[in-house]
Scaffold this motif. Structure first.
Motif, mmCIF file in Angstrom:
data_model
loop_
_atom_site.group_PDB
_atom_site.id
_atom_site.type_symbol
_atom_site.label_atom_id
_atom_site.label_comp_id
_atom_site.label_asym_id
_atom_site.label_seq_id
_atom_site.Cartn_x
_atom_site.Cartn_y
_atom_site.Cartn_z
ATOM 1 N N VAL A 61 2.865 15.728 0.570
ATOM 2 C CA VAL A 61 3.740 15.948 -0.666
ATOM 3 C C VAL A 61 5.321 15.318 -0.387
ATOM 4 N N PHE A 62 5.537 15.759 1.004
ATOM 5 C CA PHE A 62 6.818 15.358 1.502
ATOM 6 C C PHE A 62 6.661 13.789 1.390
ATOM 7 N N TYR A 63 5.806 12.985 1.926
ATOM 8 C CA TYR A 63 5.922 11.455 1.803
ATOM 9 C C TYR A 63 5.930 11.060 0.609
ATOM 10 N N PHE A 64 5.187 11.606 -0.429
ATOM 11 C CA PHE A 64 5.260 11.257 -1.766
ATOM 12 C C PHE A 64 6.740 11.418 -2.287
ATOM 13 N N ALA A 82 -8.605 6.376 1.641
ATOM 14 C CA ALA A 82 -7.219 6.224 1.962
ATOM 15 C C ALA A 82 -6.912 5.115 2.979
ATOM 16 N N VAL A 83 -7.881 5.088 3.745
ATOM 17 C CA VAL A 83 -7.535 4.234 5.135
ATOM 18 C C VAL A 83 -7.757 2.517 4.515
ATOM 19 N N VAL A 84 -8.959 2.609 3.787
ATOM 20 C CA VAL A 84 -9.206 1.347 3.278
ATOM 21 C C VAL A 84 -7.659 0.753 2.388
ATOM 22 N N THR A 85 -7.648 1.793 1.332
ATOM 23 C CA THR A 85 -6.378 1.415 0.499
ATOM 24 C C THR A 85 -5.261 1.057 1.312
ATOM 25 N N MET A 86 -4.728 1.827 2.381
ATOM 26 C CA MET A 86 -3.564 1.502 3.124
ATOM 27 C C MET A 86 -3.790 -0.248 3.819
ATOM 28 N N PHE A 87 -4.864 -0.373 4.468
ATOM 29 C CA PHE A 87 -4.744 -1.962 4.946
ATOM 30 C C PHE A 87 -4.920 -2.949 3.601
ATOM 31 N N TYR A 88 -5.667 -2.562 2.660
ATOM 32 C CA TYR A 88 -5.722 -3.478 1.593
ATOM 33 C C TYR A 88 -4.232 -3.616 0.971
ATOM 34 N N GLY A 89 -3.775 -2.755 1.060
ATOM 35 C CA GLY A 89 -2.334 -2.460 0.323
ATOM 36 C C GLY A 89 -1.465 -3.383 1.172
ATOM 37 N N THR A 143 0.978 4.767 -1.529
ATOM 38 C CA THR A 143 0.793 5.933 -2.084
ATOM 39 C C THR A 143 -0.817 6.780 -1.232
ATOM 40 N N ALA A 144 -1.508 5.727 -0.730
ATOM 41 C CA ALA A 144 -2.509 6.085 0.200
ATOM 42 C C ALA A 144 -2.201 7.031 1.267
ATOM 43 N N TYR A 145 -0.972 7.000 1.957
ATOM 44 C CA TYR A 145 -0.691 7.639 2.871
ATOM 45 C C TYR A 145 -0.837 9.245 2.393
#
Lengths: 495, 488
Positions: free
Chosen positions: A340-343, A292-299, A321-323
């Motif tokens: 779920v809330f964040y989604f 998730a963290v990798v995806t957040m930075f990459y995104g 989405t990674a959040y």
């Protein structure tokens, strides 16, 4: 709990399906007005779900409707379950679909005329009939009580997506449509393999019977397969190749729907894995959190490099989405509720931003941010909406994003207290959120402020059918932001 | 002589050319077609009476259960198979009335369809291998003639001839295998075979006989590597015949293999289950991957039939009641789905005059009902719920998992993903905007073609939403075979 309306959940799923058939057969005669049939169907579903939500709020408990599908070889029920987890998700998705249907009416008029000329009435029938399968798939998927039914509803969103992308998308649409279809289809197949292995071993495909396998070796296999299938559909790092491409080139009216389909994985993880296979799922906490963290930075990195207004928001979906995945990976109630809330919050914000991008493209005729500027004076409402959307994603109070992210990070840091690795990841993730503000506000400033380039002086505000649905979404986001209990009341009743 | 439904079928078969001869020439196709369709309905009614006897007695023997004479033995499995043969045969006959033209040869077309169905019914009614072989030849000869019947279209003669050579070689091989079995046991009666061979120590002759029988019957079933005739024959035949060939002529092959392997060859079961598992995977892969590359609509559907045969073989590999239920269920569903798909393809080709998929852009706009039925049938072939392909594939998958062959089940699912690649391409092409003047001119299929197509489509949806009766029926059929083999 009880409701006064019979088969209310079945109705919520089946009415859009009937609407799709009506659109298919009447589209030729109604032309652009076909959209109003579609809108009527989605509004009806939304109203039913809102009614269920109100009843659930006051009475508590849950609402189950079961229709028998097969009993001989397998116990296969076609059930619908409305509880504190499924109702807010289903309602939010239904609202997004309604808003996008209304938005489509004007937008698709431009798009169809641009692609196929004026005298192709059949294309309206095609568009709206397929579009209505999205609410069927999303609402049905959220309410499903067994994995096969869930798969069915997921598939019923995939195929229309492929055709809509192929017929109405932007440049290179045929290749990209096929690519996204293959990726999501393989994701769905992996998910199905996991679900069927679990179902055959547990003797039932009910989602609740996944718990039989929880903690066993086979449970780990099934859990892993389901998780990988969902992650492929969510476009997390490593499986993300298709997402920015397709997200940038499809007609923007289905952009928000794609963001919803992608984010829907959050709900599936919460429902299938967190709720029913926790003993197996918790083994994935650390890898999932790293991912998730990798995806957040990459995104975020990917997003900041974009000049194309549509691709900009497309890339941000990966990070956003990674959040939610991060929240789920924290393996505690707070984190999952926050995820779920964040989604829900993210799809509201992303629907607004993508639709703004669509408005910009139709009103200015270009997608390049470099060619835009100073449009706030020409289209003040659109500018306001864009800033509101950016505020949702960047978690600025009082919009819904702030509340969601706050709850999510509470959960993540609770997990952080259990080990150094988790704590480092939690802190890194918090830094990644600051990048969101950069990549949402900076382009907004470039587009709407500063000097107006030549050729943009005559840009006009978009028609009301395009802006009004977005205003409604923004209002909902503000309401949730001010009163987070609207969502949390439901979620806390489950977790 | 045999049983009421079978007698009626043979009488109607013989009567149909005579009727064609006496009827006025301009109405021949209509009269003979209606006669053949009516004949199938009458036989269906008679079959229901026989079904009640079978339910009461488990199996009906004719003339009696003698070990050394050619006998018929009708059980739930026979009824199950016959119901499909008659059902799809009826749909194809109705369709043919619109499809064939009036000519001197027309009556023979319907005679051949009735003869083909008689042969298949005979195979599933047969109580010993000799009777089975006799009816096998009846079926084979009618099918060669039907493939080559419309000799002005394309290359049917060549395809029919290829089919004839391969099938005839197959039949001869099967006969050799059967004679080896007779040499080993002194009987051809299925119950006699079980009694003679159960507990026998496997020797080389049994293995040899199994290989010969497999090769012989496998040709008709189109198991890899015996499948090469199939794409030519299916694509050269006229649409209703392709539907019959693909939908139900696979059936007797699957049936005969199941019947022999689950009775005579039970002592060597451990050897052949693994062989079937490997063959299943290879067959489905070859079928589906080759189908991906086809540009001719009928060839694509033909290759996909090979893939579907691969799915059916999973039940053999699982070698359980559940597995056989899945095999028979898949066969039934495949008859509906592929039958419907071939009829739709035929209707489109009939209107358009071309079989190239890329030239069919926008056909869905002009023939919406046909295209809708086509879309439903291919979605069912992929195995999407809630259509009828799904319960069959699910049953096969879980039988594989139960037999500790999870990899086989996974291969099935991955293949269904591959198959989505070409099945859904058809739907995709049909919904595209109209791009050629040829498509601009076409209109919806004629009513007589549309009725069977829509009827099959309704059944596809019905058995998907409400699979229980069908799954039950297939389960009974599987039980009948398992109990014949005496294997719990």
């Amino acid at each position: 709990m009880d409701t006064a309306i019979p088969s209310i959940l079945l109705q919520a799923v089946i009415v859009p399906l009937i609407g799709a058939l009506l659109c298919a057969f009447l589209g030729k005669y109604l032309k652009r007005n076909t959209g109003w049939i579609a809108a009527a169907a989605t509004i009806y579903s939304t109203a039913l779900l809102a009614y269920v939500a109100v009843q659930l709020w006051t009475q508590g408990g849950q609402l189950v409707e079961t229709y028998t599908w097969g009993t001989i070889v397998f116990q296969l029920d076609f059930g619908f379950l409305a509880d504190g987890l499924s109702i807010p998700v289903a309602l939010a998705m239904s609202i997004i679909c309604t808003a996008m249907t209304v938005y489509s009416i004007n937008y698709m008029d431009h798009r169809i005329e641009h692609l196929y000329g004026k005298d192709k009435p059949g294309t309206y029938a095609l568009y709206y009939a397929l579009f209505l399968l999205f609410p069927v798939g999303l609402i049905g998927g959220a309410l499903s009580t067994n994995t096969i039914e869930l798969f069915l509803f997921l598939e019923s969103g995939l195929f229309p997506f492929y055709i809509l992308m192929d017929v109405f998308g932007y440049k290179d649409r045929h290749r990209i449509a096929m690519m996204s279809f293959v990726w999501t289809q393989i994701g769905a197949a992996v998910l199905l393999i996991g679900a069927v292995i679990a179902g055959v071993k547990a003797g039932s495909f009910a989602i609740t019977s996944l718990s039989v396998l929880s903690g066993t070796d086979l449970g780990l296999l099934a859990c892993g397969l389901i998780l990988v299938g969902i992650l492929m559909k969510m476009g997390t790092f490593g499986f993300h190749v298709w997402l920015p491409l397709v997200h940038a080139e499809h007609p923007t009216s289905i952009a928000a729907v794609l963001a919803t389909i992608v984010g829907f994985g959050t709900y599936m993880i919460a429902r299938l894995l967190f709720q029913n296979m926790f003993a197996s799922f918790q083994l994935f906490s650390l890898p999932l959190m790293i991912l998730a963290v990798v995806t957040m930075f990459y995104g975020a990195y990917l997003t900041m490099g974009q000049d194309d207004v549509k691709r900009l928001f497309a890339c941000s979906t990966i990070g956003q989405t990674a959040y939610s995945i991060l929240g789920l990976a924290s393996m505690n109630a707070m984190g999952v509720e926050g995820g779920v809330f964040y989604f829900i919050s993210h799809i509201l914000g992303k629907a607004i931003l993508f639709s703004v991008a669509g408005i910009l493209v139709t009103q200015t005729g270009t997608r390049s941010i470099k060619e835009m500027g100073g449009l706030a004076g020409k289209m003040p409402l659109t500018a306001t909406l864009c800033l509101l959307g950016a505020m949702i994603l960047s978690a600025i109070p009082p919009l819904s994003g702030f509340q969601a992210e706050w709850i999510l990070f509470t959960g993540v840091f609770m997990q952080g207290l259990t080990g150094t690795a988790y704590m480092i990841l939690a802190i890194l993730a918090l830094f990644a959120t600051f990048l969101t503000a950069v990549y949402t506000f900076w382009p907004a400033i470039r587009i709407f402020f500063g000097p107006t380039p030549a050729g943009m002086e005559k840009t006009k505000e978009a028609p009301l059918t395009m802006t009004a649905p977005l205003v409604a979404l923004a209002v909902i986001s503000v309401l949730i932001g001010l009163f987070p209990d609207i969502i949390m009341h439901f979620l806390t009743s489950v977790f | 002589m045999f049983t009421l439904p079978f007698d009626l079928l043979l009488i109607f078969t013989v009567a149909s050319p005579i009727l064609g001869w006496v009827s006025p020439k301009q109405y021949r196709a209509k009269i003979c077609g209606v006669f053949a369709a009516a004949a199938l309905v009458v036989v269906g009614v008679a079959l229901f009476g026989l079904y009640q006897d079978v339910v009461a007695n488990a199996a009906v023997y004719l003339p009696s259960n003698a070990l050394n004479f050619a006998t018929l033995r009708v059980d739930a499995l026979s009824i199950f198979m016959t119901a499909i043969f008659l059902g799809l045969g009826f749909a194809a006959t109705i369709y043919s009335i619109a499809y064939v033209e009036n000519s001197g040869r027309t009556p023979f077309y319907f005679t051949l369809i009735l003869a083909l169905i008689s042969g298949m019914v005979g195979i599933v009614f047969a109580g010993d291998l000799l009777a089975l072989y006799v009816f096998w030849e009846l079926m084979s000869i009618s099918s060669y003639a039907l493939v080559a019947f419309f000799k002005e279209e394309g290359t049917p003669i060549e395809a029919g001839f290829k089919f004839l050579i391969m099938s005839a070689a197959g039949s001869a091989t099967a006969l050799f295998g059967i004679s080896l079995i007779y040499g080993l046991t002194g009987t051809l009666n299925f119950e006699g075979l079980v009694a003679a061979l159960s507990g026998a120590t496997p020797n080389a002759w049994i293995y040899l006989a199994a290989v010969f029988v497999f090769v012989g019957f496998g040709v008709k079933t189109a198991v890899f590597p015996l499948h090469t005739w199939l794409p030519d024959a299916y694509s050269a035949a006229s649409a209703p015949i392709s539907a019959i060939l693909s939908g139900i002529v696979i059936g007797p092959g699957v049936y005969a293999l199941a019947k022999v392997f689950f009775t005579a060859f039970l002592p060597i079961q451990t050897a052949w289950t693994l062989a079937f598992a490997v063959l299943a995977v290879v067959t489905m892969l070859i079928g589906n991957i080759t189908a991906l590359r086809q540009t001719d609509l009928k060839r694509m559907l033909a290759y996909s039939s090979i893939g579907q045969v691969g799915y059916m073989l999973i039940g053999f590999a699982a070698a359980s009641q559940l597995g056989l239920t899945g095999t028979f269920l898949q066969f039934f569903n495949h008859a509906l789905m592929k039958g419907c798909a071939f009829l739709c393809a035929g209707a489109i080709i009939y209107r358009l005059g071309s079989r190239d998929i890329s030239g069919m852009q926008g056909v869905g706009r002009k023939m919406p009902l046909t295209a809708f039925a086509f879309a439903i049938s291919v979605a069912a072939l992929v195995g999407l719920p809630p259509l009828c392909g799904f319960p069959g594939e699910l049953t096969l998958f879980s039988s594989a998992v139960q037999a500790d062959l999870t990899w086989l089940g996974v291969a099935l699912l991955l293949n269904s993903v591959i198959s989505a690649g070409f099945y859904l391409r058809i739907v995709y092409v049909l919904v595209q905007p109209v791009s050629s003047p040829a498509v601009e001119k076409i209109k919806e299929s004629p009513l007589l073609m549309l009725i069977p197509i829509l009827a099959l489509m309704v059944l596809i949806i019905l058995f998907g939403v409400w699979p229980d009766p069908l799954v039950n029926f297939a389960g009974d059929a599987a039980n009948a075979l398992i109990s014949l083999g005496g294997n719990p």
